[in-house]
Design an enzyme around this catalytic site. Structure first.
Site, PDB file in Angstrom:
ATOM      1  N   GLY A 272       0.765   6.141   0.609  1.00 55.63           N
ATOM      2  CA  GLY A 272      -0.493   7.020   0.632  1.00 55.63           C
ATOM      3  C   GLY A 272      -0.308   7.131   2.649  1.00 55.63           C
ATOM      4  O   GLY A 272      -1.995   7.665   2.810  1.00 55.63           O
ATOM      5  N   SER A 273       0.086   5.945   3.882  1.00 58.20           N
ATOM      6  CA  SER A 273       0.464   5.896   4.741  1.00 58.20           C
ATOM      7  C   SER A 273      -1.409   5.344   4.777  1.00 58.20           C
ATOM      8  O   SER A 273      -2.508   5.513   5.479  1.00 58.20           O
ATOM      9  CB  SER A 273      -0.035   7.540   5.885  1.00 58.20           C
ATOM     10  OG  SER A 273       1.203   7.388   6.189  1.00 58.20           O
ATOM     11  N   ARG A 274      -2.234   4.833   3.579  1.00 62.02           N
ATOM     12  CA  ARG A 274      -2.820   4.140   3.737  1.00 62.02           C
ATOM     13  C   ARG A 274      -3.294   3.166   4.781  1.00 62.02           C
ATOM     14  O   ARG A 274      -2.832   2.024   4.339  1.00 62.02           O
ATOM     15  CB  ARG A 274      -4.122   3.608   2.647  1.00 62.02           C
ATOM     16  CG  ARG A 274      -4.241   5.040   1.331  1.00 62.02           C
ATOM     17  CD  ARG A 274      -5.535   4.483  -0.336  1.00 62.02           C
ATOM     18  NE  ARG A 274      -5.340   5.944  -0.751  1.00 62.02           N
ATOM     19  CZ  ARG A 274      -5.862   6.198  -1.742  1.00 62.02           C
ATOM     20  NH1 ARG A 274      -6.855   4.975  -1.464  1.00 62.02           N
ATOM     21  NH2 ARG A 274      -6.171   6.828  -2.034  1.00 62.02           N
ATOM     22  N   GLY A 275      -4.513   2.899   6.160  1.00 65.33           N
ATOM     23  CA  GLY A 275      -4.565   1.623   6.531  1.00 65.33           C
ATOM     24  C   GLY A 275      -3.504   1.534   7.433  1.00 65.33           C
ATOM     25  O   GLY A 275      -3.690   0.582   8.710  1.00 65.33           O
TER      26      GLY A 275
ATOM     27  N   GLY B  23       0.977  -1.233  -0.095  1.00 69.88           N
ATOM     28  CA  GLY B  23       0.096   0.012  -0.056  1.00 69.88           C
ATOM     29  C   GLY B  23       1.089   1.420   0.312  1.00 69.88           C
ATOM     30  O   GLY B  23       2.659   0.922  -0.053  1.00 69.88           O
TER      31      GLY B  23
ATOM     32  N   ARG C 101      10.784   5.054  -5.975  1.00 67.71           N
ATOM     33  CA  ARG C 101       9.072   6.148  -7.085  1.00 67.71           C
ATOM     34  C   ARG C 101       9.246   7.280  -6.481  1.00 67.71           C
ATOM     35  O   ARG C 101      10.534   7.315  -5.901  1.00 67.71           O
ATOM     36  CB  ARG C 101       7.875   5.453  -7.010  1.00 67.71           C
ATOM     37  CG  ARG C 101       7.157   5.531  -6.016  1.00 67.71           C
ATOM     38  CD  ARG C 101       6.077   5.918  -6.074  1.00 67.71           C
ATOM     39  NE  ARG C 101       5.231   5.862  -4.142  1.00 67.71           N
ATOM     40  CZ  ARG C 101       5.227   6.292  -3.156  1.00 67.71           C
ATOM     41  NH1 ARG C 101       6.054   7.942  -3.429  1.00 67.71           N
ATOM     42  NH2 ARG C 101       5.128   6.182  -2.128  1.00 67.71           N
TER      43      ARG C 101
END
Length: 409
Positions: free
Chosen positions: A158-161, A156, A281
């Site tokens: 974007g710090s999601r979860g 994952g 990236r």
């Protein structure tokens, strides 16, 4: 002679996607967007871009589309700023014999558990960690590592979860969120249970094998990890800079990276710098803007040069202080208004003011980068002057959010 085209596979709708388009045009290239949902990108219409709908997770479909485009254009290069498709982009580049990242290295790095294993084997300092696939595993792993722990999906961005769990109640609550179907997994559910490394947060921007700059960041209020402010360069001694740079080089060697951009996140703990994450990236907004303002290095343009086989120039052109403040709401509800953009942008030293939302937008905070509603960037010869200008600009910006009606009202 066929027109030279740069294929951009997906992009960040409100971040670096438009910057790649603009940089491509400055280099004399015709940007073409390949996306599973082109409607996500407002800048496609605004910039009159050529965009094609295609399943960007399907390598064969991408090969067919690029082959079709190759009959009309001279495809100079293919790239992306999206981690979720970057390994596929690497495979696409190999198929067409174009410069690109090593897809196997990207895949290993994007799996945070595999990344942790490779870094540990190379002796790179990282937090203690365990892998869990169910609630029992999570509880046992947290007991092994010791509370507080950070729970994060193994794949994952974007710090999601991602959440800090300080006690068993928070651990249980977030485990339920991740495993009950509320969280959308890109792969089979696997959770990293990590030691909470505490200390100042730093980000390292690398192109090829060269450290371009090291920034300092504030992640805002726990238990989430939402960036609030970033500053380049970070206030480091020469020895601290060297230690972080040396560890960053160790990360590249351990993970087989070193082509194109890499972003590395660390914390300076009681035992020195500890690597939190390696992103294979280019870091998203506002990092490219800060790097250009602070060091005079346009990371996006230089990345595209590498992609199309041109010689890049990573030489620092100046040394300034640049900082960004992320605008994050403090409540859920309906955004009534947001303003002050033009007044803030008019201040001397303010480089950019950007809002991501319009009035009447529902605001539902998620505890990750999707909570951002805008940013302000400033730069000057000194950090103190930059920070003062940034605060002046922030003081001119305001918004109002009306809470959602309570259930039953």
């Amino acid at each position: 002679m066929a027109r030279r085209a740069l294929i951009l596979v997906e992009g960040h709708p409100r971040g670096t996607g438009l910057l790649y388009v603009q940089a491509a045009r400055r280099l004399g290239l015709h940007p073409i967007i390949l996306s599973a949902d082109p409607a996500r990108y407002d800048y496609i219409a605004a910039e009159s871009l050529e965009a094609i709908r295609v399943d960007t997770e399907n390598l064969d479909a991408l090969i067919r589309e690029c082959s079709r485009l190759g009959a009309t254009y001279d495809i100079a290069g293919i790239t992306s700023d999206r981690e979720s498709v970057y390994a596929t982009v690497g495979k696409l580049c190999r198929h067409f014999e174009l410069p690109g990242p090593d897809p196997a290295s990207i895949e290993r790095c994007c799996d945070k558990f595999t990344q942790r294993q490779l870094l540990a084997e190379a002796g790179v300092p990282i937090p203690a960690y365990r892998l869990a696939t169910n609630a029992t595993d999570v509880e046992g792993s947290a007991a092994d590592v010791g509370l507080p722990v950070v729970l994060k999906p193994a794949v994952g961005a974007g710090s999601r979860g991602v959440r800090l769990c300080r006690n068993m109640d928070e651990l249980s609550e977030h485990t339920t969120y991740l495993l009950s179907g509320q969280y959308i997994w890109r792969s089979s559910p696997r959770i990293l249970v990590e030691e909470f490394a505490q200390g100042p947060y730093y980000s390292v921007e690398i192109m090829g094998n060269e450290v371009i700059g090291i920034g300092a960041a504030d992640l805002g209020h726990q238990p989430y990890f939402v960036f609030r402010e970033c500053t380049h360069p970070a206030p480091l001694t020469d020895d601290e800079y060297k230690r972080i740079a040396d560890i960053s080089q160790s990360c590249l060697r351990a993970l087989g990276l070193g082509w194109g951009p890499t972003g590395i996140e660390l914390r300076w703990t009681k035992r020195g710098p500890v690597v939190i994450e390696v992103n294979p990236r280019l870091s998203g907004t506002p990092t490219p803007q800060l790097s250009q303002l602070a060091y005079g290095v346009d990371l996006i343009t230089e990345h595209i040069k590498l992609v199309i086989g041109d010689e890049w120039n990573l030489r620092r052109r100046h040394s300034h202080a640049a900082a960004a403040r992320i605008l994050v709401p403090d409540r859920d509800g309906t955004l009534d208004w947001i303003g002050g953009e033009s007044r803030a942008a008019a201040l001397s030293g303010v480089a950019e003011v950007k809002f991501y939302v319009e009035p009447n937008t529902p605001i539902v905070r998620k505890g990750d980068s999707r909570d951002w509603i805008g940013h302000v960037i400033a730069a000057s010869p000194s950090t103190a002057q930059t920070k003062a200008t940034l605060q002046q600009a922030i003081d001119l910006i305001g918004w109002s959010i009306t809470p959602f009606p309570a259930i039953g009202e």
